[in-house]
Enzyme design. Structure first.
Site, PDB file in Angstrom:
ATOM      1  N   ARG A 284       0.923  -1.078   0.147  1.00  0.00           N
ATOM      2  CA  ARG A 284       0.047   0.073   0.101  1.00  0.00           C
ATOM      3  C   ARG A 284       0.969   1.206  -0.118  1.00  0.00           C
ATOM      4  NH1 ARG A 284      -2.702   0.812   5.231  1.00  0.00           N
ATOM      5  NH2 ARG A 284      -1.411   2.618   5.372  1.00  0.00           N
ATOM      6  N   HIS A 288      -3.624   4.640   4.274  1.00  0.00           N
ATOM      7  CA  HIS A 288      -5.017   3.829   4.402  1.00  0.00           C
ATOM      8  C   HIS A 288      -6.194   4.642   3.751  1.00  0.00           C
ATOM      9  CE1 HIS A 288      -8.241   1.312   6.036  1.00  0.00           C
ATOM     10  NE2 HIS A 288      -8.740   2.690   6.474  1.00  0.00           N
ATOM     11  N   TYR A 297       3.541   5.054  11.627  1.00  0.00           N
ATOM     12  CA  TYR A 297       3.817   3.795  11.836  1.00  0.00           C
ATOM     13  C   TYR A 297       4.897   3.069  10.827  1.00  0.00           C
ATOM     14  CZ  TYR A 297      -0.097   3.604   8.557  1.00  0.00           C
ATOM     15  OH  TYR A 297      -0.972   3.842   7.512  1.00  0.00           O
TER      16      TYR A 297
END
Lengths: 389, 357
Positions: A284, A288, A297
């Site tokens: 990805r 998100h 993160y």
């Protein structure tokens, strides 16, 4: 599309019988259910073909047609992100970097097959032929789903995780009972493999031997949580053997490998071979959604490592080297991508017509007396508001 | 599938043993007959769940259906309720009318996400493009001395979820007619079967019942229609499912004491029949709602509120409730303290301000 397997000596699982020929016992479960030692790759990041005994390279024409959809898919992701920034959409979960998975999932299916997508599979749904504005209705916020699932045999985009995999099994089961030749392709992400419904769907599919291909797009993150916190299995594809179905892993950024591996699983399911699990290794590249902050993160250096593995770059190099992709052709494809982007822009820039009375219209086939009362209450409020203006 | 599974009506008659005329019928057999008749009438009707195949279900409601219609139409699944419900959603999307059996009320909870997020919402999500004509059968409620997790009254969870139709029959007759209707219904139905009534009996003529079910298909729906189970003038008892026989027993006892109680059998929890209930309460001026489920935030609480809102000027006393206590369903030797009893109902009726203090 159909991809030739180039071998006539196949068992019911679509696997080569070569090894079995040397034994009276046939292939063991481990031999046909466990995934390849490494993710299947047919075109490497440098654009070179890697030979694979079991998975033939799709022909140039098929690759070129899919490449065009890849470029259009990337443009859809870019345009949708821009529309969120401009406030025209509430949110967009981008599949930037995963477009090879998206395109392959749509292209390997026949018209009467079914696709069960998630919220991140907008590009797959549009590639399947669903009206782009209908697809973006969910994210624009004027209804929960904006297209008729029966028109293109494409279910609504699921926002709960893994629940749609069971619906896929049900659709396939019904088709099988009626003797129809339908294959169902069900999509989910790596995080969803931890859900109970993932387990139940794969188990049901295997027990009832229904034609469902499960495609897990392993993009390494479930919002912020990396795969190592979801599972310590050798790979997600290894889970397949636990249900009694074959699993395969594939380079999810390799359009050619995706087409070949998924195509083979779909053909096998159509021939009565039962379900299969395919794990696509991808990444990805973006947040998100626009509401997410990936810097909390994962370091940017991790993301940068995936830039050279981009699905478009390698396919452009490969097709260019074969002289299949000329600069005129590139220009034509870029034009097609711009056209789709324009459709999205124009559609999203116009205000959708919203009828508040619709709130009560589809909850039941026939409104209950309670809903009739509530609809009248809202209508009365709106009439009084209108009278004041 | 259709070739082998659909038999002629004559064959069905033969399978039934060609019984005619009124005969004693249990609640369980009425449900079993409704399932068989529905499968006979429509080849898209299929049944699946846990132990519903050769065993015929733990309560034998699907007894004989696999033998009669084949294992493609009545079959056992892996032991996974979310899987059962989720597969039913897909089947209903694709032309089938699935009926699933959840073995017990509390064992239906693993299916809850599928029920709330998809069964209830799919038609609305798709602007009515995708209908889900499915039935979720749940043996429910207590009074059978069941161990933990086998006696929950879970109706409030479903009634609180828009998109679901929630039915609870209380008589053998309604068990047959309402299940036939639930299977024909275009929207998903949660069908609550009071376990303690499975062995109750009525003398009924099955052929008449079948005719009535066929008539209902054209003349009108039982969905959303409560019924006056006993006429009275002094107060109204409002009950559904397992509490209806208790309410009727209370009314019988009250009659011997000179008090005339009307009993309403709600039958259809969602949609709720405000008209029948309010007409009764306006007539009697007093009402008690009876239900086994814990009373806090319950269907009984909702009924009290609706009656109060609609009948305030006709009321001679506050609307009261007799429900289960707000505790987990008790162990078998304690359940009789928990369940609404005739005495507790009569005590509550006595408190309805019959005279100024």
């Amino acid at each position: 599309m159909t991809i030739s397997t180039g071998s006539s000596a196949e068992n019911q699982y679509g696997e080569s019988m070569k090894r079995a020929d040397t034994s009276d016992l046939g292939p063991t479960a481990e031999e046909y259910m466990l995934p390849s030692a490494q993710p299947v790759q047919l075109v490497n990041p440098s654009g070179e073909h890697i030979h694979n005994d079991r998975y033939p390279l799709p022909d140039g024409e098929a690759l070129l047609a899919a490449y065009e959809k890849l470029v259009v898919g990337r443009r859809i992701n870019e345009q949708a992100n821009a529309l969120v920034r401009q406030g025209r959409m509430a949110v967009y979960p981008s599949s930037h970097g995963q477009e090879a998975c998206q395109v392959a999932a749509a292209v390997v299916l026949e018209k009467d097959d079914w696709l069960f997508p998630t919220y991140r599979d907008t590009v797959a749904v549009i590639t399947r032929g669903v009206d782009p504005l209908g697809v973006l209705t969910l994210l624009r916020g004027d209804w929960h789903s904006g297209y008729d699932p029966y028109e293109h045999k494409t279910a609504t985009q699921a926002t709960p995780l893994a629940t749609q995999l069971l619906h896929a099994v049900g659709v396939a089961h019904a088709a099988k009972l009626r003797g129809e030749n339908t294959v169902v392709l069900a999509l989910c992400g790596d995080g969803a493999t931890s859900e109970g419904d993932f387990h139940e769907a794969l188990n049901f599919a295997a027990v009832f031997h229904v034609p469902v291909v499960f495609l897990v797009q392993n993009n390494e993150y479930a919002i912020s949580v990396p795969l190592k916190h979801q599972t310590v299995a050798p790979s997600l594809a290894h889970k397949a053997i636990g249900y009694g179905m074959p699993g395969e892993r594939v380079d999810g950024n390799d359009l050619a490998a995706m087409l070949s591996v998924l195509g083979k699983a779909v053909d096998r399911a159509r021939d009565g071979g039962g379900p299969a699990l395919v794990e696509a290794h991808t990444y990805r590249m973006q947040a998100h959604t626009n509401a997410d902050d990936p810097s909390r993160y994962r370091p940017q250096s991790d993301v940068d490592e995936w830039v050279p593995k981009d699905p478009i770059t390698r396919m452009r190099t490969y097709l260019g080297n074969l002289n299949l992709l000329t600069s005129e052709e590139e220009q034509r494809i870029a034009g097609a991508a711009e056209e789709t982007a324009g459709t999205l822009r124009d559609g999203l820039n116009s205000e959708p017509e919203i009828n508040p009375a619709d709130l009560f219209e589809y909850v039941y086939t026939e409104k209950t007396s309670q809903l009739r009362e509530q609809a009248a209450l809202l209508a009365d409020e709106l009439a009084r508001e209108g009278a004041q203006q | 599938m259709t070739d082998t599974a659909v038999r002629s009506g004559a064959a069905a008659k033969a399978a039934e043993g060609a019984r005619t005329g009124p005969q004693p019928l249990t609640f369980a057999k009425a449900l079993n007959t409704a399932l068989a008749d529905a499968m006979e009438a429509d080849s898209s009707v299929i049944i699946f769940g846990e132990d519903v195949g050769p065993l015929g279900g733990v309560f034998r409601i699907t007894d004989g259906l696999t033998a009669r219609f084949g294992e493609e139409r009545c079959f056992d699944t892996p032991l996974a309720e979310s899987g059962i419900m989720g597969m039913a959603v897909g089947m209903a999307m694709n032309g089938m009318r699935p009926i699933v059996e959840m073995q017990f009320d509390a064992f239906a909870y693993p299916a809850f996400e599928q029920v709330v997020s998809h069964v209830a919402k799919m038609p609305n999500r798709t602007r009515g493009k995708v209908k889900l004509p499915l039935v979720m059968r749940i043996p429910y409620a207590g009074g059978i001395g069941g161990v933990e997790h086998h006696c929950d009254s879970s109706e409030s969870y479903y009634a609180h979820t828009p998109g679901l139709t929630v039915l609870a029959p209380a008589t053998v007759r309604d068990a047959y007619l309402m299940l036939r209707e639930a299977i024909r219904f275009p929207d998903p139905v949660v069908f609550l079967e009071p376990k303690k009534l499975y062995w109750s009996k009525e003398t009924l003529d099955l052929d008449e019942l079948r005719k009535e079910a066929d008539d209902a298909a054209t003349t009108g729906s039982l969905v959303g229609r409560a019924v006056v189970a006993r006429s009275g003038t002094d107060a109204t008892l409002i009950a559904y499912g397992p509490s209806v026989p208790t309410a009727l027993a209370a009314a019988e006892a009250a009659a011997s004491e000179g008090r005339s109680l009307e009993v309403i059998d709600v039958r259809s929890i969602v949609p709720f029949d405000d008209e029948t209930v309010t007409a009764s309460v306006r007539k009697t001026g007093r009402a008690v709602v009876i239900a086994e489920a814990p009373g806090f935030a319950s269907v009984a609480a909702e009924i009290v509120a609706r009656v109060q809102e609609r009948c305030f000027n006709s009321l001679a006393a506050p609307v009261r409730r007799v429900t289960g206590f707000d505790i987990p369903y008790p162990a078998p030797k304690l359940e009789h303290y928990f369940l609404p009893s005739v005495d507790r109902i009569l005590d509550t009726v006595d408190e309805l301000q019959w005279e100024d203090a």
